[in-house]
Design a protein around this motif. Structure first.
Motif, short mmCIF file in Angstrom:
data_model
loop_
_atom_site.label_atom_id
_atom_site.label_comp_id
_atom_site.label_asym_id
_atom_site.label_seq_id
_atom_site.Cartn_x
_atom_site.Cartn_y
_atom_site.Cartn_z
N ALA A 157 -2.98 8.76 6.59
CA ALA A 157 -1.99 7.93 6.61
C ALA A 157 -0.52 8.77 6.33
N THR A 158 -0.83 9.97 5.99
CA THR A 158 0.67 10.65 5.92
C THR A 158 0.96 11.07 7.13
N SER A 187 -0.37 5.43 -4.39
CA SER A 187 -1.16 4.44 -3.82
C SER A 187 -2.04 3.96 -5.27
N ALA A 226 -0.01 10.15 -3.49
CA ALA A 226 -1.20 8.99 -3.61
C ALA A 226 -2.27 9.53 -4.42
N LEU A 227 -2.49 10.85 -4.73
CA LEU A 227 -3.27 11.36 -5.69
C LEU A 227 -2.73 12.19 -6.89
N LYS A 237 -7.90 5.58 -6.64
CA LYS A 237 -6.92 6.26 -7.28
C LYS A 237 -6.76 6.30 -8.71
N THR A 273 -4.63 16.36 4.79
CA THR A 273 -4.26 15.04 3.98
C THR A 273 -5.13 13.84 4.74
N HIS A 274 -4.66 12.81 4.01
CA HIS A 274 -5.43 11.52 4.38
C HIS A 274 -4.34 11.02 5.60
N GLY A 288 -2.46 -1.32 -2.83
CA GLY A 288 -1.19 -1.43 -3.61
C GLY A 288 -0.52 -0.27 -3.28
N TYR A 309 -10.41 16.94 2.83
CA TYR A 309 -11.01 15.65 3.69
C TYR A 309 -11.92 16.02 4.79
N VAL A 352 1.93 16.61 0.37
CA VAL A 352 1.16 16.03 -0.28
C VAL A 352 0.83 16.74 -1.51
N ASP A 385 4.18 12.69 -0.64
CA ASP A 385 3.03 11.71 -0.84
C ASP A 385 2.22 12.00 -2.09
N SER A 399 0.93 -1.26 -0.20
CA SER A 399 0.01 -0.16 -0.04
C SER A 399 0.71 1.19 0.10
N CYS A 400 0.29 2.49 -0.11
CA CYS A 400 1.13 3.72 -0.04
C CYS A 400 1.33 3.74 1.43
N THR A 401 0.42 3.35 2.41
CA THR A 401 0.96 3.43 3.78
C THR A 401 2.12 2.89 4.01
C1 LIG Z 1 -5.18 7.27 -0.37
C2 LIG Z 1 -3.97 8.07 0.42
C3 LIG Z 1 -3.14 7.38 1.10
C4 LIG Z 1 -3.19 5.83 1.70
O1 LIG Z 1 -2.89 5.17 0.35
P1 LIG Z 1 -3.09 3.49 0.63
O2 LIG Z 1 -2.65 2.96 -0.36
O3 LIG Z 1 -4.75 3.37 0.82
O4 LIG Z 1 -2.09 3.27 1.65
C5 LIG Z 1 -1.99 8.21 1.59
N1 LIG Z 1 -1.78 9.41 1.10
C6 LIG Z 1 -2.96 10.22 0.60
C7 LIG Z 1 -2.69 11.75 0.25
C8 LIG Z 1 -3.98 9.37 0.09
O5 LIG Z 1 -5.10 10.04 -0.67
#
Ligand SMILES: *Cc1c(COP(=O)(O)O)cnc(C)c1O
Length: 382
Positions: free
Chosen positions: A84-85, A177, A155-156, A182, A81-82, A189, A322, A127, A153, A55-57
């Motif tokens: 996870a950041t 991500s 992810a987007l 996404k 942000t998400h 993944g 968010y 991000v 980050d 995952s991105c995490t």
């Molecule tokens: C979706 C997202 C994540 C997490 O991604 P995962 O693959 O679900 O772990 C992290 N940061 C941002 C900005 C996201 O949008």
């Protein structure tokens, strides 16, 4: 009435057949598909290597873990942000130090970063909010001055570039991500890229227990290997990687459609006075157009729920990016005692924005329909 989901994975026979082919073989991890996916991904982002993750995490966690960031350290994290950041910093034992957003893009307010840096600061994370690149030139100046690691980050932001250079290649590393909504998906993944080969090599090692040899590589006796450090199991399976390889073939087309949809919707939305849209790509900054964020005028903010209700009732899927700034989520609020006034811009965006879809599953007529539905809802409620 149309049915317009906010996000929808674009999966067809190509992905289905690719998964079937993997399942016809005994190799489900550590195989040729993850290597192929990494190769295609590093070519697309022009990075010397790419490390596929679960995952991105996982990729973000490895980004800090492999640099020994932990207890006593601080990392600058954007408030908007998400989660996870921030979680991936907290997971190492380090403290996430939140910085407010800027109103025009939702990206981290770079002017505020230096005030939050002290002798414990080890890294800055940014991000690229909804695909709009952060001004990495300015981030780099701060990072150089204080000798900090820069984690992007992304992810987007698959497909986002600055001066033609893909995001993730400006800082020390970039994490992507492939969660279903996404830009591309592998079900779950992620991917780690870095312009520093030794950084990627370390992450690759720690992604798989720090076992010193890959499967099939130089093992004279099957099952014999050494372990050279502490690591995780953050690998991507061959099934996911096979989906990823097929998705990468479609990526350029996905990005073109997103850009087209975004431009079209922006044009339609210009007729609505009560909203403002985020600044998207301009000059050297090129967005990957994750979605269209609109900010409601002050007099409409307490009508947001009703406006969203009208959109949803008419088949338009929406989201909020968010729902709260991360430091105002219970876990961080309780830890550090933050209040809404500590992050005025992030809080304003969270409480007054609506995210509208522009994904490749949508067409020209959908953009007109979404804009009209929004205009009608605002007219009805204001
Ligand atoms: C979706 C997202 C994540 C997490 O991604 P995962 O693959 O679900 O772990 C992290 N940061 C941002 C900005 C996201 O949008």
């Amino acid at each position: 009435m149309r049915e317009i989901p906010f996000g929808k994975p674009f999966i067809d026979k190509a992905e289905q057949n690719a998964v079937k082919r993997v399942l016809e073989n005994p190799i489900l991890v550590h195989g040729p598909k993850s290597i192929e996916f990494e190769d295609v991904f590093s070519r697309f982002t022009n990075s010397p290597s790419a490390v596929s993750c679960s995952s991105c995490t996982a990729a973000l966690h490895l980004a800090y873990f492999s640099k020994n960031i932990g207890k006593g350290d601080e990392v600058i994290v954007p408030a908007l942000t998400h989660v996870a950041t921030a979680h991936t910093v907290a997971l190492t034992g380090a403290k996430p130090v939140f910085v407010d957003a800027e109103m025009n893009t939702g990206n981290i307010d770079i002017d505020l970063i230096e005030h939050r840096i002290n002798e414990n600061t080890r890294a800055i994370s940014v991000v690229h909010f909804l695909g709009m690149p952060v001004d990495m030139g300015r981030i780099d100046k701060i990072a150089q001055k204080y000798d900090l690691l820069v984690v992007e980050d992304c992810a987007l932001a698959l497909g986002s570039t600055i001066n033609g250079v893909h995001v993730g290649m400006h800082g020390d590393c970039g994490c992507f991500s492939f969660y279903p909504v996404k830009h591309i998906t592998t079900s779950e993944g992620g991917m780690f890229i870095s312009k520093h080969k030794d950084y990627s090599d370390k992450v690759r090692l720690q992604r798989a227990f720090c076992v010193d040899k890959h499967h099939g590589e130089g093992r004279k006796i099957p099952g014999s290997y050494d372990v050279v450090g502490i690591g995780f199991n953050y690998r991507m399976s061959e099934i996911s990687a096979a989906i990823g390889v097929e998705q990468m073939k479609k990526l350029q087309d996905f990005l073109r459609k997103r850009e087209f949809n975004y431009a079209l919707m922006k044009e339609h939305l210009e007729n609505i006075d009560e909203i403002r849209v985020f600044r998207s790509s301009h000059g050297k900054f090129r967005s990957s157009y994750y979605c269209m964020n609109i900010i409601l005028a002050d007099n409409l903010i307490d009508k947001r729920e009703e406006i969203i209700g009208e959109l949803n009732d008419n088949g338009v899927g929406t989201s909020i990016y968010y729902p709260k700034p991360v430091p105002l989520m219970s876990v961080y609020k309780n830890l550090y005692g933050f209040e809404a006034k500590d992050f005025p811009a992030a809080n304003k965006i969270s409480s007054s924005s609506i995210s509208l879809p522009v994904g490749p599953h949508l067409h020209e007529e959908d953009m007109a329909y979404i804009s009209n539905t929004l205009a009608k809802a605002i007219e009805k409620l204001s």
